[in-house]
Design an enzyme around this catalytic site. Structure first.
Site, short mmCIF file in Angstrom:
data_model
loop_
_atom_site.label_atom_id
_atom_site.label_comp_id
_atom_site.label_asym_id
_atom_site.label_seq_id
_atom_site.Cartn_x
_atom_site.Cartn_y
_atom_site.Cartn_z
N ALA A 38 6.43 11.39 85.73
CA ALA A 38 7.18 10.89 84.56
C ALA A 38 8.06 9.73 85.01
O ALA A 38 9.27 9.71 84.78
CB ALA A 38 8.00 12.00 83.91
N LEU A 39 7.45 8.77 85.67
CA LEU A 39 8.19 7.74 86.40
C LEU A 39 8.88 6.75 85.46
O LEU A 39 8.38 6.42 84.39
CB LEU A 39 7.23 6.98 87.32
CG LEU A 39 6.48 7.83 88.35
CD1 LEU A 39 5.60 6.96 89.23
CD2 LEU A 39 7.44 8.65 89.21
N HIS A 43 12.72 5.44 89.61
CA HIS A 43 11.72 5.74 90.64
C HIS A 43 11.15 4.45 91.24
O HIS A 43 10.96 4.35 92.46
CB HIS A 43 10.55 6.54 90.03
CG HIS A 43 10.93 7.88 89.51
ND1 HIS A 43 10.90 8.17 88.17
CD2 HIS A 43 11.32 9.01 90.14
CE1 HIS A 43 11.26 9.44 87.99
NE2 HIS A 43 11.52 9.97 89.17
N GLY A 153 17.12 8.95 95.15
CA GLY A 153 18.11 8.28 94.31
C GLY A 153 19.46 9.00 94.35
O GLY A 153 19.52 10.23 94.41
N HIS A 154 20.53 8.23 94.26
CA HIS A 154 21.89 8.78 94.32
C HIS A 154 22.23 9.61 93.09
O HIS A 154 23.16 10.42 93.13
CB HIS A 154 22.90 7.63 94.48
CG HIS A 154 24.27 8.08 94.89
ND1 HIS A 154 25.24 8.44 93.98
CD2 HIS A 154 24.83 8.24 96.12
CE1 HIS A 154 26.35 8.78 94.63
NE2 HIS A 154 26.13 8.67 95.92
N GLN A 159 21.43 16.94 95.72
CA GLN A 159 20.09 17.03 96.31
C GLN A 159 19.98 16.17 97.56
O GLN A 159 19.37 16.59 98.55
CB GLN A 159 19.04 16.60 95.29
CG GLN A 159 17.63 16.54 95.85
CD GLN A 159 16.62 16.16 94.79
OE1 GLN A 159 16.23 16.99 93.98
NE2 GLN A 159 16.20 14.90 94.78
N MET A 190 19.06 6.65 84.35
CA MET A 190 17.65 6.89 84.04
C MET A 190 17.23 8.27 84.56
O MET A 190 17.57 8.66 85.67
CB MET A 190 16.79 5.80 84.65
CG MET A 190 16.97 4.47 83.96
SD MET A 190 15.70 3.27 84.44
CE MET A 190 16.17 1.91 83.38
N SER A 192 13.83 11.32 83.86
CA SER A 192 12.63 11.71 83.11
C SER A 192 13.00 12.59 81.92
O SER A 192 12.32 12.57 80.90
CB SER A 192 11.66 12.44 84.03
OG SER A 192 11.31 11.63 85.13
#
Length: 286
Positions: A38-39, A43, A153-154, A159, A190, A192
């Site tokens: 689901a880019l 991403h 991603g930050h 995570q 952003m 998904s």
């Protein structure tokens, strides 16, 4: 944009591992971007970063069942490998590794990675099995795609700490690169899951970022009290309406250590439900 050639799509661990080893034997630096598909442009910014720093770029696409709790959105999580591959082609990704569930978790599978204290609070408290699932699948992907660098991603701040801890503790020979959060023009991070938002919810969703910006502005003019900054954020979210707040937390940068005052680099973390959608975001201040 460097290429429109479609990436090779690989489904088995044996094949992808052989491709990586062959590339590295020929002197190539390999970058991997783990995703659940689901880019979106966030991403693709990770692919761009890998493209700049590496000779061969691999994206993994795997909706990992072990990081979803019962009742979460595993079944409805968007899946469209063909559309994702086309997006990856536009930014020069070389290979897509898209394994089936039984390739990653064969019958009888029973091992899980517990990353310890960094995985316990915040997201870990609300989703107790989540980070064990994340750490386990990321370690498996690093075994199957033994790249030189991996890109995250930050936006998924905690995570990134979990992955770094796991790599450090288990001596995984890979460099973790964390790239900035990519936002829509109105500030929404952003994700998904933004696709789940109704048009009205989508308009309201910007209040998450706006509330953190408000706290940043107050901190920049001298307000140090986390209690007061949190209250200002909560008031803004209440005025916009529609949010069910999971948490607002202020932590020392690169940790999950809660702070009472902003006295140095600090990360604001926020998680909230808007309708049926759970959104998270963060902002570095101080």
């Amino acid at each position: 944009m460097t290429s429109t050639k479609m990436p090779s799509i690989v489904h088995t661990g044996a094949e992808i591992r052989q491709l990586i080893h062959s590339a590295q034997l020929s002197g190539k630096r390999v970058g991997v971007v783990p995703t659940m598909g689901a880019l979106h442009a966030g991403h693709l910014s990770l692919i761009d970063a890998a493209r700049e720093q590496c000779d061969l770029v691999v994206a993994t696409i795997f909706v990992n069942p072990t990081q979803f709790a019962p009742g979460e959105d595993f079944e409805r999580y968007p899946r469209n490998l063909e559309a994702d591959a086309a997006k990856l082609a536009s930014c020069g990704c070389d290979i897509v590794f898209a394994p089936a569930v039984d390739e990653m978790y064969p019958q009888g599978y029973g091992t899980s990675i517990d990353v310890g204290a960094v995985s316990r609070p915040l997201e870990g408290e609300r989703r107790p099995t989540h980070f064990a699932g994340v750490a386990t699948v990321v370690l498996k992907l690093f075994q199957l795609v033994p790249a030189n660098r991996a890109y995250f991603g930050h936006k998924d701040y905690q995570q990134t700490l979990v992955v770094r801890q796991m790599v450090r503790d288990l001596n995984v020979p890979i460099d973790i690169v964390v790239c900035p959060t990519v936002r829509e023009t109105d500030g929404l991070a952003m994700s998904s899951r933004n696709a789940y938002l109704s048009p009205d919810e989508r308009k309201r969703a910007t209040a998450l970022h706006d509330s953190m910006q408000l706290a940043a502005q107050l901190a920049s003019t001298g307000e140090r009290s986390v209690a007061k900054l949190t209250a200002a954020m909560e008031q803004h979210l209440n005025e916009v309406g529609g949010f069910v707040l999971d948490y607002i937390a202020f932590v020392r940068q690169d940790t999950v250590e809660l702070v009472d005052e902003v006295t140095g680099p600090t990360v604001i973390l926020i998680a909230a439900h808007l309708g049926q959608t759970r959104l998270i975001d963060n902002l570095v201040i101080g």
